[in-house]
Motif scaffolding. Structure first.
Motif, PDB file in Angstrom:
ATOM      1  N   VAL A  74      34.266  35.966  14.329  1.00  0.00           N
ATOM      2  CA  VAL A  74      33.295  36.949  14.815  1.00  0.00           C
ATOM      3  C   VAL A  74      33.875  37.470  16.133  1.00  0.00           C
ATOM      4  O   VAL A  74      34.020  36.729  17.102  1.00  0.00           O
ATOM      5  CB  VAL A  74      31.898  36.338  15.040  1.00  0.00           C
ATOM      6  CG1 VAL A  74      30.944  37.389  15.604  1.00  0.00           C
ATOM      7  CG2 VAL A  74      31.355  35.767  13.733  1.00  0.00           C
ATOM      8  N   ALA A  75      34.274  38.735  16.103  1.00  0.00           N
ATOM      9  CA  ALA A  75      34.909  39.361  17.274  1.00  0.00           C
ATOM     10  C   ALA A  75      33.877  40.253  17.945  1.00  0.00           C
ATOM     11  O   ALA A  75      33.311  41.134  17.302  1.00  0.00           O
ATOM     12  CB  ALA A  75      36.119  40.184  16.830  1.00  0.00           C
ATOM     13  N   PHE A  76      33.649  40.031  19.223  1.00  0.00           N
ATOM     14  CA  PHE A  76      32.592  40.795  19.899  1.00  0.00           C
ATOM     15  C   PHE A  76      32.884  40.895  21.394  1.00  0.00           C
ATOM     16  O   PHE A  76      33.616  40.073  21.949  1.00  0.00           O
ATOM     17  CB  PHE A  76      31.218  40.151  19.656  1.00  0.00           C
ATOM     18  CG  PHE A  76      31.094  38.739  20.162  1.00  0.00           C
ATOM     19  CD1 PHE A  76      31.634  37.669  19.456  1.00  0.00           C
ATOM     20  CD2 PHE A  76      30.437  38.482  21.360  1.00  0.00           C
ATOM     21  CE1 PHE A  76      31.516  36.367  19.936  1.00  0.00           C
ATOM     22  CE2 PHE A  76      30.314  37.181  21.837  1.00  0.00           C
ATOM     23  CZ  PHE A  76      30.857  36.122  21.124  1.00  0.00           C
ATOM     24  N   PRO A  77      32.298  41.907  22.035  1.00  0.00           N
ATOM     25  CA  PRO A  77      32.535  42.041  23.478  1.00  0.00           C
ATOM     26  C   PRO A  77      31.505  41.260  24.282  1.00  0.00           C
ATOM     27  O   PRO A  77      30.370  41.089  23.830  1.00  0.00           O
ATOM     28  CB  PRO A  77      32.330  43.548  23.698  1.00  0.00           C
ATOM     29  CG  PRO A  77      31.313  43.941  22.683  1.00  0.00           C
ATOM     30  CD  PRO A  77      31.495  43.021  21.492  1.00  0.00           C
ATOM     31  N   TRP A  78      31.887  40.833  25.465  1.00  0.00           N
ATOM     32  CA  TRP A  78      30.905  40.208  26.366  1.00  0.00           C
ATOM     33  C   TRP A  78      29.984  41.318  26.886  1.00  0.00           C
ATOM     34  O   TRP A  78      28.778  41.151  26.975  1.00  0.00           O
ATOM     35  CB  TRP A  78      31.631  39.509  27.525  1.00  0.00           C
ATOM     36  CG  TRP A  78      30.782  38.549  28.289  1.00  0.00           C
ATOM     37  CD1 TRP A  78      29.576  38.810  28.886  1.00  0.00           C
ATOM     38  CD2 TRP A  78      31.047  37.159  28.538  1.00  0.00           C
ATOM     39  NE1 TRP A  78      29.087  37.686  29.503  1.00  0.00           N
ATOM     40  CE2 TRP A  78      29.969  36.659  29.309  1.00  0.00           C
ATOM     41  CE3 TRP A  78      32.107  36.299  28.216  1.00  0.00           C
ATOM     42  CZ2 TRP A  78      29.917  35.331  29.744  1.00  0.00           C
ATOM     43  CZ3 TRP A  78      32.052  34.979  28.658  1.00  0.00           C
ATOM     44  CH2 TRP A  78      30.967  34.510  29.408  1.00  0.00           C
ATOM     45  N   ALA A  79      30.607  42.465  27.185  1.00  0.00           N
ATOM     46  CA  ALA A  79      29.811  43.635  27.590  1.00  0.00           C
ATOM     47  C   ALA A  79      30.465  44.883  27.017  1.00  0.00           C
ATOM     48  O   ALA A  79      31.691  44.946  26.880  1.00  0.00           O
ATOM     49  CB  ALA A  79      29.736  43.731  29.111  1.00  0.00           C
ATOM     50  N   SER A  80      29.633  45.857  26.688  1.00  0.00           N
ATOM     51  CA  SER A  80      30.158  47.112  26.131  1.00  0.00           C
ATOM     52  C   SER A  80      30.735  48.000  27.230  1.00  0.00           C
ATOM     53  O   SER A  80      30.074  48.235  28.243  1.00  0.00           O
ATOM     54  CB  SER A  80      29.031  47.864  25.418  1.00  0.00           C
ATOM     55  OG  SER A  80      29.316  49.246  25.374  1.00  0.00           O
ATOM     56  N   ASP A 106      35.868  39.557  23.674  1.00  0.00           N
ATOM     57  CA  ASP A 106      36.549  40.537  24.523  1.00  0.00           C
ATOM     58  C   ASP A 106      35.759  40.627  25.833  1.00  0.00           C
ATOM     59  O   ASP A 106      34.669  41.198  25.868  1.00  0.00           O
ATOM     60  CB  ASP A 106      36.581  41.892  23.808  1.00  0.00           C
ATOM     61  CG  ASP A 106      37.069  43.018  24.720  1.00  0.00           C
ATOM     62  OD1 ASP A 106      37.410  42.749  25.880  1.00  0.00           O
ATOM     63  OD2 ASP A 106      37.080  44.177  24.246  1.00  0.00           O
ATOM     64  N   ALA A 107      36.321  40.055  26.883  1.00  0.00           N
ATOM     65  CA  ALA A 107      35.610  40.036  28.174  1.00  0.00           C
ATOM     66  C   ALA A 107      36.146  41.093  29.132  1.00  0.00           C
ATOM     67  O   ALA A 107      35.880  41.034  30.330  1.00  0.00           O
ATOM     68  CB  ALA A 107      35.715  38.647  28.799  1.00  0.00           C
ATOM     69  N   VAL A 108      36.889  42.061  28.604  1.00  0.00           N
ATOM     70  CA  VAL A 108      37.527  43.039  29.494  1.00  0.00           C
ATOM     71  C   VAL A 108      36.497  43.789  30.330  1.00  0.00           C
ATOM     72  O   VAL A 108      36.646  43.930  31.540  1.00  0.00           O
ATOM     73  CB  VAL A 108      38.388  44.045  28.698  1.00  0.00           C
ATOM     74  CG1 VAL A 108      38.913  45.149  29.609  1.00  0.00           C
ATOM     75  CG2 VAL A 108      39.547  43.342  28.011  1.00  0.00           C
ATOM     76  N   LEU A 126      39.188  34.068  24.250  1.00  0.00           N
ATOM     77  CA  LEU A 126      38.612  35.089  25.133  1.00  0.00           C
ATOM     78  C   LEU A 126      39.773  35.857  25.757  1.00  0.00           C
ATOM     79  O   LEU A 126      40.711  35.252  26.282  1.00  0.00           O
ATOM     80  CB  LEU A 126      37.741  34.445  26.209  1.00  0.00           C
ATOM     81  CG  LEU A 126      37.068  35.433  27.184  1.00  0.00           C
ATOM     82  CD1 LEU A 126      35.619  35.010  27.475  1.00  0.00           C
ATOM     83  CD2 LEU A 126      37.848  35.544  28.488  1.00  0.00           C
ATOM     84  N   ILE A 127      39.693  37.158  25.639  1.00  0.00           N
ATOM     85  CA  ILE A 127      40.771  37.989  26.165  1.00  0.00           C
ATOM     86  C   ILE A 127      40.217  38.909  27.238  1.00  0.00           C
ATOM     87  O   ILE A 127      39.068  39.332  27.189  1.00  0.00           O
ATOM     88  CB  ILE A 127      41.435  38.816  25.040  1.00  0.00           C
ATOM     89  CG1 ILE A 127      40.388  39.219  24.040  1.00  0.00           C
ATOM     90  CG2 ILE A 127      42.591  38.065  24.440  1.00  0.00           C
ATOM     91  CD1 ILE A 127      40.921  39.765  22.785  1.00  0.00           C
ATOM     92  N   CYS A 128      41.059  39.180  28.227  1.00  0.00           N
ATOM     93  CA  CYS A 128      40.578  39.957  29.369  1.00  0.00           C
ATOM     94  C   CYS A 128      41.758  40.705  30.000  1.00  0.00           C
ATOM     95  O   CYS A 128      42.916  40.477  29.639  1.00  0.00           O
ATOM     96  CB  CYS A 128      39.926  39.001  30.376  1.00  0.00           C
ATOM     97  SG  CYS A 128      38.822  39.832  31.529  1.00  0.00           S
ATOM     98  N   SER A 129      41.443  41.599  30.916  1.00  0.00           N
ATOM     99  CA  SER A 129      42.472  42.404  31.587  1.00  0.00           C
ATOM    100  C   SER A 129      42.235  42.395  33.089  1.00  0.00           C
ATOM    101  O   SER A 129      41.281  43.012  33.563  1.00  0.00           O
ATOM    102  CB  SER A 129      42.424  43.853  31.086  1.00  0.00           C
ATOM    103  OG  SER A 129      42.782  43.923  29.735  1.00  0.00           O
TER     104      SER A 129
END
Ligand SMILES: Cc1ncc(COP(=O)(O)O)c(C=O)c1O
Length: 312
Positions: A74-80, A106-108, A126-129
């Motif tokens: 389940v791939a989803f963002p922490w925030a849009s 996706d916590a970008v 968890l992936i981020c930039s």
């Protein structure tokens, strides 16, 4: 983040079978959808998109209905990054785990707005930039230890597999960027998340409360359950035009879909997207007020496509 996601999704999927499923959401940036679509293309997988409600919150009932024993991720963002919705990350992760799937976060976009606790969130990946939280252009990924140890990395033979933190590094590290990354983390620690979240909440509510007539806010209508990232449209001013006019007045905003393609489709805004206003901790109440004034002013002075109104 996008490069890491293409690499890690492919690594995770080495043993997956045709017919396996992935659930993404309509709140995702394409950086957490296209890697799965490409994987699905190569391995004959199915990608589902979880719906949202009228206020751009994730539809958890729909999510439940999409999960099955075939769901791998389940791939989803922490925030849009488009409408600012903050997702109930731990709840979504728990649903993923109940189905035997990985919670792939996706916590970008959340990165600059709040603290990230991967364990409390139940994230497997968890992936981020760091460039989103004032650091250099570097991607970062967290993976649960057992998971990372179980994956076979794509890497050159002479490079070692241990320790696990190095397992997915492909060559010489970007040392200068890593130094900048550490500095960015220290900067945020010095400011403190309490200040960041309280200040952003206050400025965001100030913006929502005084949005001038004619402008529509898409998404969560108060600061509860969102970050201060606002997608707005005007009934008679195109987003690109509005962004250009604000730019002339010294406001750096963006227009279009910001790679959040699915939410724009869902909102019926795929043709022109929306104007995006992003507030962060270093903004001031005065800046918000001046921006609100500029939104009112440009809406009065310019109609669609920048033609001056007939009366002027
Ligand atoms: C939510 C979200 N995910 C992913 C990305 C892509 O990140 P990167 O530019 O590091 O590939 C962005 C960038 O805007 C984003 O906002």
């Amino acid at each position: 983040m996008t490069s890491l996601n293409f690499a890690l999704s492919r690594t995770a999927a080495r043993e997956w079978q045709a017919g396996d499923e992935i659930v993404c959401t309509k709140l995702d940036h394409d950086g957490n959808i296209s890697p799965w679509l490409e994987l699905a293309h190569d391995k004959d997988l199915t990608v589902h998109l979880c719906e949202i409600d009228e206020e751009c919150r994730l539809d958890l009932d729909h999510l439940r209905s999409l999960l099955s024993e075939r769901t791998r991720v389940v791939a989803f963002p922490w925030a849009s990054n488009a409408v600012g919705t903050v997702l109930p990350v731990a709840e979504v992760a728990a649903l993923a785990h109940e189905a035997g799937a990985l919670a792939w976060v996706d916590a970008v976009h959340y990165g600059p707005h709040g603290p990230i606790d991967v364990a409390a969130a139940g994230a497997d990946v968890l992936i981020c930039s760091p460039y989103k939280f004032y650091g250099p252009h570097l991607g970062l990924a967290f993976g649960r230890r057992g998971l990372l140890e179980s994956w076979r990395p794509y890497k050159v033979r002479p490079a070692g597999l241990e320790p696990v933190g190095h397992r997915f590094e492909t060559g010489t590290m970007a040392h200068e960027l890593l130094a900048g990354f550490v500095a960015a983390v220290e900067y945020l620690e010095q400011i403190g998340w309490d200040f960041v979240t309280a200040h952003e909440h206050e400025l965001g509510q100030r913006f929502i409360d005084a949005l001038p007539d004619g402008w529509a806010l898409h998404g969560v209508p108060t600061m509860d359950g969102r970050v201060p990232t606002f997608a707005i449209t005007h009934e008679s001013l195109a987003p690109a035009e509005a962004a250009a006019r604000l730019g002339e007045r010294g406001f750096a905003v963006w227009h279009g879909n910001y790679y959040a393609v699915e939410i724009m489709k869902r909102l019926g805004l795929e043709a022109e997207g929306a104007l995006r206003i992003g507030i962060v901790h270093y903004n001031t109440a005065d800046e918000v007020d001046r921006l609100l004034g500029a939104l009112a002013e440009i809406a009065q002075r310019f109609v669609r496509r920048g033609e001056p109104p007939a009366a002027m």
